[in-house]
Design a protein around this motif. Structure first.
Motif, short mmCIF file in Angstrom:
data_model
loop_
_atom_site.label_atom_id
_atom_site.label_comp_id
_atom_site.label_asym_id
_atom_site.label_seq_id
_atom_site.Cartn_x
_atom_site.Cartn_y
_atom_site.Cartn_z
N ARG A 1 32.00 -0.33 18.21
CA ARG A 1 31.85 -0.71 16.80
C ARG A 1 33.12 -0.40 16.01
O ARG A 1 33.54 -1.20 15.16
N ALA A 2 33.75 0.72 16.28
CA ALA A 2 34.99 1.07 15.58
C ALA A 2 36.13 0.12 15.96
O ALA A 2 36.91 -0.32 15.11
N VAL A 3 36.22 -0.21 17.25
CA VAL A 3 37.25 -1.16 17.69
C VAL A 3 36.96 -2.55 17.12
O VAL A 3 37.88 -3.28 16.73
N LEU A 4 35.70 -2.92 17.08
CA LEU A 4 35.32 -4.22 16.52
C LEU A 4 35.83 -4.37 15.09
O LEU A 4 36.33 -5.42 14.71
N GLU A 5 35.74 -3.31 14.31
CA GLU A 5 36.21 -3.36 12.92
C GLU A 5 37.70 -3.66 12.85
O GLU A 5 38.15 -4.46 12.02
N LEU A 6 38.47 -3.06 13.73
CA LEU A 6 39.92 -3.30 13.75
C LEU A 6 40.24 -4.72 14.21
O LEU A 6 41.06 -5.41 13.59
N LEU A 7 39.61 -5.14 15.30
CA LEU A 7 39.93 -6.45 15.85
C LEU A 7 39.47 -7.57 14.92
O LEU A 7 40.12 -8.62 14.84
N GLU A 8 38.35 -7.37 14.24
CA GLU A 8 37.89 -8.39 13.29
C GLU A 8 38.90 -8.61 12.19
O GLU A 8 39.12 -9.74 11.74
N ALA A 9 39.50 -7.52 11.71
CA ALA A 9 40.50 -7.66 10.65
C ALA A 9 41.65 -8.56 11.08
O ALA A 9 42.23 -9.28 10.26
#
Length: 485
Positions: free
Chosen positions: A155-163
């Motif tokens: 979930r934390a990585v998802l936030e970065l990659l989505e940006a």
């Protein structure tokens, strides 16, 4: 494409500790303006992102060739805590058996230890727990459930990659993206088919998409934007974690494990390159007439003005997919006449009536309005309606001995959820059919609470008078659907 550049946040003045964001881009957020094919709308709540994520998004948007070489330092304890609190509290546990409530008892210490393992390279992804859920067309769909700490990091990585990737994804893609929803995809179908000179639709289905993704190709495409070794190793660990089923560890060579937090984004990245960019940059410039794509995750339709264009694309689509390990379902992929031009031709020349197609739980049907204009009507797919009623019946059977008030509240919540998705302007009859069936189902299982006693309709009507079930309503009216011309 030009010279590739790299970005290191350590070189900027805004690098450093990740500030806790008040909220993140929401799935199904506020409605955006009508989309132009290929445009990427800026999410309405982007201003509430952390400064680091905002910086990532700005750089990714402004420099399409930039490669992000150092972003793993943004996986701070605060970022992990934000990710943890955004997980579903009632979600099933992974192979370690750790639930949200158990982890939450010492969340601060647990998250600090998880962060230490990430920084030191001691973090290991655990195997996925395999479960099966029924498919609408019959059979079962495999779902892979990760361990809780893997969900947190994903979930934390998802936030970065989505940006980063939200700046690359095209406007034709709606599934599993912040601020976008299936309802907006359905709205776009109405706009395209009713307002553009569309006469042919290609309805497509990909066989076992999540399991067929070629991992090496996926990683190659990710590296176009992300060259941070730590991030790439994390993604590699998740997609190669293996599956634990019946006590055996199964290792697959393809796929990303449907059910992982990170999988929808990885699946979107794959189809962005396989389909979206190819259709926009390579296919459309070579066509004679107009063409549009509407995609939600791995479900998509292609709309064409001319038959020759549709046939040409359908002929190469399977080859394009096969090149990247994907297969189109031969029985569910087809070309049909559909749209106002097809309807006009049928009225003037006769012949077979234009068909219908299914997309996102709705059957799409061409109609004439009272004023004689072509309009697009949708109906809940009959199979989907039956499945929804089966789930309600199974729930009522399991909970028939619960207090009536608790059953009433839960059933109303289910009804409201059904109306929120299926409550489109032309679907009112199917909503009423669902409502009336739920009334009958509830009485059936209340009638079986005790042996030898029946629940007459007169008594049941009195119960409904004091505990009324939510009547159908339209959640998506014509004004927002825009599906009539």
């Amino acid at each position: 494409m030009g010279r590739e550049e790299s970005y290191d946040p350590h070189r900027t003045e805004e690098g450093g500790e990740l500030v806790r964001a008040r909220t993140h881009w929401r799935e199904g957020g506020e409605q955006t303006d009508a989309l132009v094919e290929g445009d990427m709308p800026v999410p309405r709540d982007r201003a509430r992102m952390s400064p680091e994520l905002d910086r990532l998004a700005e750089l990714a948007r402004g420099q399409k060739a930039v490669q992000f070489t150092s972003i793993a330092h943004l996986l701070t304890v605060a970022a992990l805590a934000r990710a943890f609190h955004r997980l579903r509290k009632e979600a099933s546990a992974g192979v370690d058996g750790v639930t949200y409530a158990e982890y939450d008892r010492q969340a601060r210490e647990n998250l600090q230890q998880l962060h230490d393992r990430l920084r030191s390279g001691r973090y290991r992804a655990q195997p996925l727990r395999r479960v099966y859920i029924p498919k609408e067309a019959g059979g079962e769909r495999p779902i892979s459930i990760p361990a809780l700490e893997d969900k947190i990091v994903q979930r934390a990585v998802l936030e970065l990659l989505e940006a980063i990737y939200e700046q690359d994804f095209l406007g034709c893609s709606y599934g599993f993206r912040p601020g976008r929803s299936a309802q907006e995809a359905l709205d776009e179908i109405g706009r395209v088919i009713c307002r553009r000179p569309i006469r042919y639709v290609v309805e497509a289905d990909i066989c076992a998409y999540f399991d067929a993704i070629v991992r090496s190709q996926l990683m190659e495409w990710i590296e176009k934007r992300v060259r941070d070794g730590s991030m790439l190793r994390l993604i590699g660990k998740w997609i190669h974690a293996g599956i634990l089923e019946d006590g055996r560890l199964l290792v697959t060579q393809t796929g990303v494990g449907q059910g992982q937090v990170i999988s929808p984004l990885l699946a979107n990245i794959y189809l962005h390159y396989v389909l979206d960019e190819w259709f926009e940059d390579v296919v459309k410039p070579r066509l004679r007439g107009e063409a549009y794509e509407i995609r939600y995750a791995d479900d998509f339709i292609l709309c064409f003005q001319y038959r020759e264009d549709a046939e040409k694309v359908l002929a190469v689509l399977g080859k394009r997919f096969a090149k990247y390990g994907l297969t189109l379902h031969p029985e569910k992929t087809r070309l049909l006449e559909f749209g106002r031009e097809a309807w006009r031709q049928w009225e003037e020349a006769g012949g077979p009536k234009p068909g219908t197609f299914d997309f996102l739980g709705f059957t799409h049907i061409g109609r004439r309005s009272r004023r004689g204009n072509f309009t697009l009507h949708v109906r809940t797919i009959r199979k989907r309606l039956r499945q929804s009623l089966k789930r309600v019946s199974a729930w009522c059977q399991r909970h028939r001995h619960d207090p009536v008030v608790e059953q009433w509240r839960a059933l109303n919540a289910k009804l409201r959820g059904h109306y929120q998705y299926y409550g489109r302007a032309t679907n009112f009859r199917r909503l009423w059919a669902f409502y009336r069936a739920v009334r009958r189902i509830w009485r059936k299982w209340l009638n079986r609470r005790t042996r030898g006693k029946s629940l007459p309709w007169r008594v049941y009507e009195e119960l409904l008078a004091s505990h009324p079930l939510q009547r159908p309503y339209i959640a998506r009216p014509w004004a927002s659907a825009g599906s009539h011309v």
